[in-house]
Design an enzyme around this catalytic site. Structure first.
Site, PDB file in Angstrom:
ATOM      1  N   GLU A 116      35.237  40.934  42.419  1.00 37.69           N
ATOM      2  CA  GLU A 116      35.831  39.509  42.312  1.00 37.69           C
ATOM      3  C   GLU A 116      36.334  39.183  43.413  1.00 37.69           C
ATOM      4  O   GLU A 116      37.260  38.196  43.695  1.00 37.69           O
ATOM      5  CB  GLU A 116      36.671  39.453  41.025  1.00 37.69           C
ATOM      6  CG  GLU A 116      35.957  39.705  39.579  1.00 37.69           C
ATOM      7  CD  GLU A 116      34.737  38.964  39.380  1.00 37.69           C
ATOM      8  OE1 GLU A 116      34.568  37.792  39.932  1.00 37.69           O
ATOM      9  OE2 GLU A 116      34.270  39.320  38.199  1.00 37.69           O
ATOM     10  N   HIS A 139      43.807  39.166  38.170  1.00 36.84           N
ATOM     11  CA  HIS A 139      42.898  38.906  36.988  1.00 36.84           C
ATOM     12  C   HIS A 139      42.938  40.105  36.017  1.00 36.84           C
ATOM     13  O   HIS A 139      43.019  41.213  36.612  1.00 36.84           O
ATOM     14  CB  HIS A 139      41.316  38.736  37.673  1.00 36.84           C
ATOM     15  CG  HIS A 139      40.340  38.954  36.690  1.00 36.84           C
ATOM     16  ND1 HIS A 139      40.284  38.025  35.668  1.00 36.84           N
ATOM     17  CD2 HIS A 139      39.196  40.097  36.266  1.00 36.84           C
ATOM     18  CE1 HIS A 139      39.097  38.303  34.943  1.00 36.84           C
ATOM     19  NE2 HIS A 139      38.737  39.352  35.439  1.00 36.84           N
ATOM     20  N   HIS A 141      42.397  41.212  31.354  1.00 30.62           N
ATOM     21  CA  HIS A 141      41.356  40.693  30.183  1.00 30.62           C
ATOM     22  C   HIS A 141      42.424  40.962  29.085  1.00 30.62           C
ATOM     23  O   HIS A 141      42.343  41.607  28.065  1.00 30.62           O
ATOM     24  CB  HIS A 141      40.392  41.759  30.018  1.00 30.62           C
ATOM     25  CG  HIS A 141      39.487  42.075  31.205  1.00 30.62           C
ATOM     26  ND1 HIS A 141      38.728  43.058  31.364  1.00 30.62           N
ATOM     27  CD2 HIS A 141      38.976  40.955  32.006  1.00 30.62           C
ATOM     28  CE1 HIS A 141      37.611  42.786  32.299  1.00 30.62           C
ATOM     29  NE2 HIS A 141      37.981  41.743  32.692  1.00 30.62           N
ATOM     30  N   GLU A 169      59.181  29.040  25.254  1.00 30.51           N
ATOM     31  CA  GLU A 169      59.046  29.198  26.809  1.00 30.51           C
ATOM     32  C   GLU A 169      58.008  28.791  27.530  1.00 30.51           C
ATOM     33  O   GLU A 169      57.912  28.752  28.703  1.00 30.51           O
ATOM     34  CB  GLU A 169      59.784  30.504  26.976  1.00 30.51           C
ATOM     35  CG  GLU A 169      60.923  31.117  26.335  1.00 30.51           C
ATOM     36  CD  GLU A 169      61.883  31.919  27.269  1.00 30.51           C
ATOM     37  OE1 GLU A 169      61.361  32.295  28.238  1.00 30.51           O
ATOM     38  OE2 GLU A 169      63.031  31.850  26.850  1.00 30.51           O
ATOM     39  N   HIS A 210      36.040  36.252  28.591  1.00 31.59           N
ATOM     40  CA  HIS A 210      36.206  37.248  29.806  1.00 31.59           C
ATOM     41  C   HIS A 210      37.566  37.575  29.855  1.00 31.59           C
ATOM     42  O   HIS A 210      38.190  38.767  29.845  1.00 31.59           O
ATOM     43  CB  HIS A 210      35.566  36.898  30.895  1.00 31.59           C
ATOM     44  CG  HIS A 210      35.433  37.767  32.200  1.00 31.59           C
ATOM     45  ND1 HIS A 210      34.338  37.972  32.952  1.00 31.59           N
ATOM     46  CD2 HIS A 210      36.511  38.589  32.566  1.00 31.59           C
ATOM     47  CE1 HIS A 210      34.835  38.996  33.756  1.00 31.59           C
ATOM     48  NE2 HIS A 210      35.967  39.213  33.602  1.00 31.59           N
TER      49      HIS A 210
HETATM   50 ZN    ZN Z   1      37.158  40.760  34.336  1.00 27.96          ZN
END
Ligand code: ZN
Length: 283
Positions: A116, A139, A141, A169, A210
């Protein structure tokens, strides 16, 4: 030359990957982080003239020419980073207007940086334009945010408003809201460009079905952003199927924003009572 394994940025990144794994956000080789290092920071620990390998990046980002990046490796497991940082992480310097990465440290098994990388680097470019102090793209999940993309409208305003309503919050932590991309093929320049475009107006970008991207000035800030959004999503997934008796109203969200000095994303809250009256009189 100081030992890079003792560099505060490296120690913090290792701790962060372990913590993210412990939260269940990074199963198997899921998740990736990149952290921009200053030249002075890198120079304390690395010989900048000793390029170990060059790796083509497949993208063009002249804004990143000469930038140093600490990044997680492709196919590497977050749970293993702490045991072998030099195998699972790398420090690269970008050359040829972003087209080439010069490896200066790490990825000792011959591996490469995260698949990525384009989404990360394009997001860095987008965030640096908004915030010169920006440094981190993360990144992962998180389960509840993922679950939410199956059952909630993907409209960004609606998605953000729901998260803001799930705990007090949320609006303090991400007043800029959460942007959302529909499902797209990951690892491509296309999803990288789409993510970067979304990063212009918010530090959180959900990838439907994702995961999520977060951006911030530090690992702590970025982790905290994702953590808070995931908490909101967790509450939502606990109550979405139940009849609601009450929620946090727009009036209350305005009160929080005013008290804590944050500006909610424009147009995301209903106007306050007085503003509404003025608009009605005026219009
Ligand atoms: Zn991912």
């Amino acid at each position: 030359m100081k030992d890079i394994l003792e560099a505060p940025f490296l120690v913090e990144l290792v701790r962060t990957t372990a913590n993210m794994y412990a939260h269940g956000w990074d199963e198997r080789n899921g998740g990736n982080i990149s952290l921009l290092l200053s030249e002075a920071e890198a120079a304390e620990y690395l010989d900048a003239s000793n390029v170990l390998r060059t790796i083509p990046t497949g993208f063009h980002a002249p804004e990143l020419e000469g930038r140093y990046v600490l990044v997680t490796g492709t196919g590497k497991y977050f749970k293993n980073v702490a045991y072998a940082p030099e195998v699972n992480l790398g420090v690269v310097r970008l050359r040829d207007e972003g087209g080439t990465a010069e490896l200066l440290w790490g990825l000792t098994d011959g591996g490469s940086f995260t698949s990525e990388f384009p989404a990360h680097m394009m997001s860095h470019v987008a965030r640096l334009k908004v915030d010169p102090a920006h440094r981190v793209v993360m990144h992962c999940h998180p389960s509840n945010l993922l679950a939410m993309t199956y059952v909630h409208d993907l409209d960004e305003r609606a998605f953000t408003r729901t998260l803001w309503q799930m705990c007090t919050e949320c609006i303090m932590v991400f007043p800029d809201g959460v942007n959302v991309l529909p499902w797209m093929l990951c690892g491509t320049n296309e999803i990288g460009e789409a993510t970067a475009e979304k990063m212009r107006s918010a530090r959180l970008v959900v990838w439907a079905q994702h995961g999520i991207y977060g951006a911030g000035r530090s690992l702590d800030e970025t982790f905290g952003l994702i953590e808070t959004a995931e908490k909101g999503a967790e509450i939502y997934m606990k109550i979405a199927h139940l009849p609601w008796k009450q929620t946090i109203t727009d009036e209350q969200l305005h009160m929080i924003a005013r008290r804590y000095g944050v500006t909610a994303r424009e147009g995301y809250l209903e106007l306050r009572g007085a503003q509404r009256a003025m608009t009605t009189i005026g219009g």
